[in-house]
Write a protein that holds these residues in place. Structure first.
Motif, PDB file in Angstrom:
ATOM      1  N   GLU A   1      -0.046   9.015 -10.106  1.00  0.00           N
ATOM      2  CA  GLU A   1      -0.241   8.804  -8.757  1.00  0.00           C
ATOM      3  C   GLU A   1      -1.844   8.370  -8.403  1.00  0.00           C
ATOM      4  O   GLU A   1      -2.546   8.949  -9.262  1.00  0.00           O
ATOM      5  N   PRO A   2      -1.863   7.580  -7.629  1.00  0.00           N
ATOM      6  CA  PRO A   2      -3.354   7.208  -7.235  1.00  0.00           C
ATOM      7  C   PRO A   2      -3.814   8.338  -6.457  1.00  0.00           C
ATOM      8  O   PRO A   2      -3.257   9.085  -5.596  1.00  0.00           O
ATOM      9  N   THR A   3      -5.582   8.514  -6.555  1.00  0.00           N
ATOM     10  CA  THR A   3      -5.994   9.526  -5.688  1.00  0.00           C
ATOM     11  C   THR A   3      -6.478   8.756  -4.205  1.00  0.00           C
ATOM     12  O   THR A   3      -6.582   9.707  -3.421  1.00  0.00           O
ATOM     13  N   GLY A   4      -6.144   7.757  -4.152  1.00  0.00           N
ATOM     14  CA  GLY A   4      -6.490   7.151  -2.706  1.00  0.00           C
ATOM     15  C   GLY A   4      -5.859   5.492  -2.901  1.00  0.00           C
ATOM     16  O   GLY A   4      -6.117   4.778  -3.988  1.00  0.00           O
ATOM     17  N   VAL A   5      -5.584   5.310  -1.797  1.00  0.00           N
ATOM     18  CA  VAL A   5      -5.000   3.693  -1.654  1.00  0.00           C
ATOM     19  C   VAL A   5      -5.573   3.191  -0.267  1.00  0.00           C
ATOM     20  O   VAL A   5      -5.650   3.941   0.841  1.00  0.00           O
TER      21      VAL A   5
ATOM     22  N   GLU B   1       1.544   4.296  -3.314  1.00  0.00           N
ATOM     23  CA  GLU B   1       1.466   6.073  -3.369  1.00  0.00           C
ATOM     24  C   GLU B   1       2.648   6.447  -4.265  1.00  0.00           C
ATOM     25  O   GLU B   1       2.385   7.679  -4.501  1.00  0.00           O
ATOM     26  N   GLY B   2       3.713   5.728  -4.409  1.00  0.00           N
ATOM     27  CA  GLY B   2       4.605   6.372  -5.452  1.00  0.00           C
ATOM     28  C   GLY B   2       4.621   6.170  -6.845  1.00  0.00           C
ATOM     29  O   GLY B   2       5.542   6.417  -7.493  1.00  0.00           O
TER      30      GLY B   2
ATOM     31  N   GLY C   1       0.999  -1.112  -0.003  1.00  0.00           N
ATOM     32  CA  GLY C   1      -0.121  -0.101   0.028  1.00  0.00           C
ATOM     33  C   GLY C   1       0.999   1.220  -0.007  1.00  0.00           C
ATOM     34  O   GLY C   1       0.505   2.067  -0.873  1.00  0.00           O
ATOM     35  N   GLU C   2       1.976   1.263   0.803  1.00  0.00           N
ATOM     36  CA  GLU C   2       2.758   2.308   0.837  1.00  0.00           C
ATOM     37  C   GLU C   2       3.545   2.577  -0.432  1.00  0.00           C
ATOM     38  O   GLU C   2       3.769   3.808  -0.843  1.00  0.00           O
TER      39      GLU C   2
ATOM     40  N   ALA D   1      -6.353   0.657  -5.091  1.00  0.00           N
ATOM     41  CA  ALA D   1      -5.953   2.118  -5.350  1.00  0.00           C
ATOM     42  C   ALA D   1      -6.857   2.598  -6.365  1.00  0.00           C
ATOM     43  O   ALA D   1      -7.480   1.989  -7.480  1.00  0.00           O
TER      44      ALA D   1
END
Length: 290
Positions: free
Chosen positions: A29-33, A24-25, A20-21, A49
């Motif tokens: 980029e995802p808007t949410g994870v 984010e990179g 999950g971390e 994501a």
């Protein structure tokens, strides 16, 4: 605007959190994870994501391989006016004396009910889910038996529909807590929309970890409509904050998870009063032994 989702599963919490971390990179980029345990007793974790651009599926495949996860399933969601959809599909719900509705159904409220207004945009926890409806019906059953409560808490309150139900029938201020500040703000908005400002007090807290909660304990009724794992973890804290002869109304449970929760609470001094099932969801009413 299109929305894309990417979901995978794996069987280890630490690897799921690391994935999950790492998500984010990625670029775009995802808007949410999100990372959460699937509540089916399998020990499986889901990592997902959301994207507003098509995700890089090669990058996702590499991340899945590095973290020993299943292949990501990527989908494009159709553009939907979700509030309008919810308004169309979520009809009012009657649970005992309580009637849960949206403002678009205000003209359907009967005269002989305790009304609970929850807007469609805040639909989780409206009463349409079997766990919330089960809790309202369990509460109504206690009221039908003539049980009265002076000190009520709603732990993990979400929309605060359960706290508001208690405030509708008892004059004392009800405490409502949630671990998520956004949920607390939603609860406060619902409390205001129902004319219950000053009757339901909302706080951000994990369990009972807030001075307003500890200062009011012990409670003679506690609602907790959350999940099996947190409910089991909270059992000794429930006992520490519950009055002798006090009641618990618990849900967020699949039917096959109920026995494990009943056993955990028996070890903390509670007896089962009633168990109800709505489709695959169970609701438990418990009383603390005197």
């Amino acid at each position: 605007m299109p929305t894309f989702t990417a979901f995978t599963t794996l069987s280890d919490k630490s690897r799921a959190e690391a994935l999950g971390e790492a998500l984010e990179g990625v670029t775009p980029e995802p808007t949410g994870v999100g990372v959460f345990e699937i509540e089916d007793g399998s020990g499986t974790w889901e990592v997902g994501a959301y994207f507003i651009e098509a995700p890089d599926e090669i990058a996702l495949a590499l991340l899945a391989a590095v973290h020993q996860a299943a292949e990501f399933v990527v989908s494009e969601l159709p553009e939907v006016d979700w509030v309008a959809k919810v308004r169309r599909e979520l009809s009012p719900v009657r649970a005992g004396r309580f009637y849960v509705y949206g403002s678009h159904d205000a003209d359907t409220v009967p005269d002989d009910v305790e009304p609970l207004l929850i807007e469609a945009a805040m639909a989780f926890g409206t009463g349409h889910h079997g766990t919330t409806k089960g809790c309202l019906e369990a509460f109504d059953a206690l009221l039908e038996e003539g049980t009265a409560f002076q000190n009520v808490a709603d732990i993990g309150c979400g929309t605060a529909v359960l706290a508001m139900a208690a405030a509708r029938v008892f004059p004392e201020t009800v405490l409502a807590s949630d671990i998520d500040q956004v949920a607390v703000e939603v609860a406060e908005a619902n409390v205001a929309a129902n004319g219950l400002v000053g009757r339901v007090h909302c706080v951000e807290a994990a369990g009972f970890d807030h001075p307003d909660l500890s200062g009011r304990a012990p409670f003679d009724l506690i609602f907790a409509n959350i999940l099996k794992g947190p409910l089991i973890d909270l059992a000794p804290h429930m006992a520490a904050n519950s009055a002798e002869g006090g009641y618990l109304i618990l849900s967020g449970l699949l039917v096959d998870q109920a026995d494990e929760v009943i056993e955990a609470y028996a070890q903390s001094g509670y007896n089962l009063v009633r168990r109800a099932e709505i489709v695959e969801w169970a609701t438990l009413t418990l009383i603390k032994a005197t």
